[in-house]
Design a protein around this motif. Structure first.
Motif, PDB file in Angstrom:
ATOM      1  N   GLN A   1      49.069  32.228  40.888  1.00  0.00           N
ATOM      2  CA  GLN A   1      50.499  32.453  40.654  1.00  0.00           C
ATOM      3  C   GLN A   1      51.318  31.259  41.139  1.00  0.00           C
ATOM      4  OE1 GLN A   1      52.437  35.108  43.429  1.00  0.00           O
ATOM      5  NE2 GLN A   1      53.758  35.988  41.832  1.00  0.00           N
TER       6      GLN A   1
ATOM      7  N   LEU B   1      50.895  28.349  38.744  1.00  0.00           N
ATOM      8  CA  LEU B   1      51.631  28.609  37.495  1.00  0.00           C
ATOM      9  C   LEU B   1      53.106  28.285  37.667  1.00  0.00           C
ATOM     10  CD1 LEU B   1      50.000  31.951  36.276  1.00  0.00           C
ATOM     11  CD2 LEU B   1      49.972  29.776  35.035  1.00  0.00           C
TER      12      LEU B   1
ATOM     13  N   ILE C   1      43.415  31.218  34.395  1.00  0.00           N
ATOM     14  CA  ILE C   1      44.553  31.772  33.658  1.00  0.00           C
ATOM     15  C   ILE C   1      45.054  30.687  32.705  1.00  0.00           C
ATOM     16  CG2 ILE C   1      46.960  32.535  33.802  1.00  0.00           C
ATOM     17  CD1 ILE C   1      45.082  34.708  34.671  1.00  0.00           C
TER      18      ILE C   1
ATOM     19  N   ALA D   1      47.766  29.216  30.776  1.00  0.00           N
ATOM     20  CA  ALA D   1      49.231  29.269  30.691  1.00  0.00           C
ATOM     21  C   ALA D   1      49.730  29.073  29.269  1.00  0.00           C
ATOM     22  CB  ALA D   1      49.841  28.215  31.618  1.00  0.00           C
TER      23      ALA D   1
ATOM     24  N   GLU E   1      53.755  33.719  29.568  1.00  0.00           N
ATOM     25  CA  GLU E   1      54.023  33.983  30.979  1.00  0.00           C
ATOM     26  C   GLU E   1      53.188  35.165  31.481  1.00  0.00           C
ATOM     27  OE1 GLU E   1      58.153  34.442  31.735  1.00  0.00           O
ATOM     28  OE2 GLU E   1      58.695  32.460  30.944  1.00  0.00           O
ATOM     29  N   TYR E   2      52.884  35.131  32.760  1.00  0.00           N
ATOM     30  CA  TYR E   2      52.058  36.175  33.372  1.00  0.00           C
ATOM     31  C   TYR E   2      52.804  36.825  34.522  1.00  0.00           C
ATOM     32  CZ  TYR E   2      47.822  34.585  30.935  1.00  0.00           C
ATOM     33  OH  TYR E   2      46.883  34.264  29.982  1.00  0.00           O
ATOM     34  N   GLU E   3      52.841  38.153  34.537  1.00  0.00           N
ATOM     35  CA  GLU E   3      53.292  38.879  35.714  1.00  0.00           C
ATOM     36  C   GLU E   3      52.171  38.856  36.751  1.00  0.00           C
ATOM     37  OE1 GLU E   3      56.262  40.107  36.183  1.00  0.00           O
ATOM     38  OE2 GLU E   3      56.934  39.520  34.166  1.00  0.00           O
TER      39      GLU E   3
ATOM     40  N   GLU F   1      50.811  41.224  38.386  1.00  0.00           N
ATOM     41  CA  GLU F   1      49.827  42.282  38.131  1.00  0.00           C
ATOM     42  C   GLU F   1      48.826  41.863  37.058  1.00  0.00           C
ATOM     43  OE1 GLU F   1      53.018  42.672  38.417  1.00  0.00           O
ATOM     44  OE2 GLU F   1      53.234  43.994  40.166  1.00  0.00           O
ATOM     45  N   GLU F   2      49.283  41.111  36.070  1.00  0.00           N
ATOM     46  CA  GLU F   2      48.370  40.612  35.037  1.00  0.00           C
ATOM     47  C   GLU F   2      47.375  39.624  35.623  1.00  0.00           C
ATOM     48  OE1 GLU F   2      50.092  39.855  30.850  1.00  0.00           O
ATOM     49  OE2 GLU F   2      51.784  39.497  32.208  1.00  0.00           O
ATOM     50  N   ILE F   3      47.875  38.739  36.480  1.00  0.00           N
ATOM     51  CA  ILE F   3      46.989  37.748  37.105  1.00  0.00           C
ATOM     52  C   ILE F   3      45.911  38.451  37.916  1.00  0.00           C
ATOM     53  CG2 ILE F   3      46.874  35.808  38.708  1.00  0.00           C
ATOM     54  CD1 ILE F   3      49.821  35.228  38.020  1.00  0.00           C
TER      55      ILE F   3
ATOM     56  N   GLN G   1      44.681  41.450  37.569  1.00  0.00           N
ATOM     57  CA  GLN G   1      43.694  42.113  36.715  1.00  0.00           C
ATOM     58  C   GLN G   1      42.751  41.112  36.063  1.00  0.00           C
ATOM     59  OE1 GLN G   1      43.034  45.389  36.628  1.00  0.00           O
ATOM     60  NE2 GLN G   1      44.593  45.427  38.244  1.00  0.00           N
ATOM     61  N   GLU G   2      43.279  39.967  35.641  1.00  0.00           N
ATOM     62  CA  GLU G   2      42.427  38.932  35.037  1.00  0.00           C
ATOM     63  C   GLU G   2      41.394  38.435  36.053  1.00  0.00           C
ATOM     64  OE1 GLU G   2      42.322  37.379  32.023  1.00  0.00           O
ATOM     65  OE2 GLU G   2      43.938  38.465  31.025  1.00  0.00           O
TER      66      GLU G   2
END
Length: 422
Positions: free
Chosen positions: A226, A229, A270, A272, A276-278, A280-282, A284-285
């Protein structure tokens, strides 16, 4: 057992690290224990000599063969030194009479700096534990059970576990392309290695990780990604993947007593370019990637890659002085050129109850790297996690962003640095 008659081939990781050593990429990482009283250097020297009797594999020096380096036993004994320079710098392990590690003291702290050509974090921690145990026996009269090592035990502790668990019928994992995001920072002067350490409550991290149903390692890896990013968003018009090098201790998956290198690196990523990533998405990935890769079957593929990398004919037949010239470029492109940064978790350190009152904290620093100018390493002791960033640049953009994001999760952090101006 004649120490000067012992010799060892380097393990698969050690062969690489011995060839890429330079004044900046020293391959040295640090493990340290801070005690409750000032260090007595005379007692520390005695403790080191006792520790070497238990672990004779550390009583070696690096020698240059025609094709590969190797370790040769020696009757010489390394001398403990008072720390005066930046960590993980200024040690030429190829210099005649030098060792692939050194022991420092400063105020209450004992520090062990080791070359990755010799061992990894787990092997290093075992040696540090023995060193501190011997020291506390001499200084604080902590009870000590004398250990002797048999030839069989020495063989098990010095085996090349990459070779032991290598299966030639298993395919190696596919390599990544090198088109990843790199931090836009410049190298500082040679000899400077800047450390920023964050001290965080284990319980606070556990609580937050539990809310996301992940481990502390996954939580911190997600915060790391995060942070990168956000930096990329501010500093780069062109979006590239964020790829983190996360070393995995293979002893958790394969039974071995080796003190040598036995780790592989997985690369949570991730992209990019996908948008865009929240947070929570990061998370889970990263969770999915860890779950997919951290199985014995998948990890055997990485063992295969570690072994076959030395089997390329051009490298096998290349004299070691030529390898020293070529290997850093190969590693830069095929190794750290594939990553944005690195994050390593050495796990939880626990010591016997009789030693615990005398040890305040345990820390670790990552080895400096030109390809990844900033890397981080963490370890847990008692109620705290100590996460240390090693940086060859004067710029602290990643450290600031990371700890800012930790605080935004509601987690308190105390920050220390070896920079006087910070």
């Amino acid at each position: 057992m004649n120490d000067d008659k012992l010799w060892y081939r380097l393990d698969n990781a050690g062969k690489l690290y011995s060839s890429i050593i330079s004044s900046r990429a020293t391959t040295l990482f640090r493990l340290s224990a801070t005690l409750t009283t000032p260090i007595d250097p005379v007692l520390l020297q005695s403790a080191l000599e006792s520790a070497l009797e238990r672990f004779p594999f550390f009583k070696v020096q690096l020698k240059q063969g025609f094709f590969w380096y190797y370790f040769e036993g020696t009757k010489q004994i390394p001398k403990v030194e008072e720390e005066i320079y930046y960590p993980c710098m200024s040690l030429s392990i190829k210099k005649r009479g030098s060792f692939p590690y050194r022991v420092y003291y400063f105020n209450n702290r004992i520090s062990l700096e080791l070359s990755h050509s010799m061992t990894d974090g787990t092997g290093g921690l075992k040696f540090l534990y023995e060193l501190v145990k011997q020291y506390l026996h001499l200084k604080e009269s902590v009870p000590l059970k004398r250990e002797t090592i048999s030839n069989t035990q020495l063989r098990l502790e010095t085996e090349n576990s990459f070779r032991k668990f290598y299966n030639k019928s298993i395919p190696a994992p596919r390599s990544r392309s090198g088109n990843v995001f790199k931090l836009p920072i410049q190298l500082d002067k040679k000899g400077y290695y800047h450390i920023v350490t964050g001290i965080i409550s284990v319980e606070e991290l556990k609580k937050r990780a539990k809310e996301y149903d992940v481990s502390i390692t996954i939580l911190l890896t997600a915060v790391y990604i995060q942070s990168l990013l956000k930096i990329q968003e501010r500093t780069s018009r062109r979006k590239r993947p964020i790829v983190i090098n996360v070393p995995v201790n293979m002893r958790s998956f394969f039974e071995t007593n080796t003190m040598r290198n036995f780790f592989v690196s997985i690369t949570p990523t991730i992209d990019a370019r996908l948008g865009e990533y929240e947070f929570e998405e990061i998370i889970q990935e990263v969770k999915i990637e860890f779950s997919r890769l951290l199985t014995p079957k998948k990890l055997k593929q990485y063992i295969k890659r570690s072994v076959i990398s030395e089997k390329f004919l051009v490298l096998r037949l290349m004299p070691s002085p030529i390898k020293d010239i070529v290997a850093p470029s190969i590693y830069s492109f095929f190794g750290e050129g594939q990553y944005t940064s690195g994050l390593s978790n050495l796990g939880i350190v626990s010591v016997p109850s009789e030693m615990e009152p005398f040890i305040e904290r345990v820390e670790c620093y990552p080895p400096p790297s030109i390809g990844n100018k900033v890397k981080a390493m963490l370890i847990s002791y008692k109620q705290h996690v100590y996460i240390s960033f090693g940086n060859l640049s004067k710029d602290r953009m990643l450290e600031r962003e990371f700890f800012r994001n930790i605080r935004e999760l509601g987690i308190e952090v105390t920050i220390e640095t070896n920079d006087e101006e910070s």
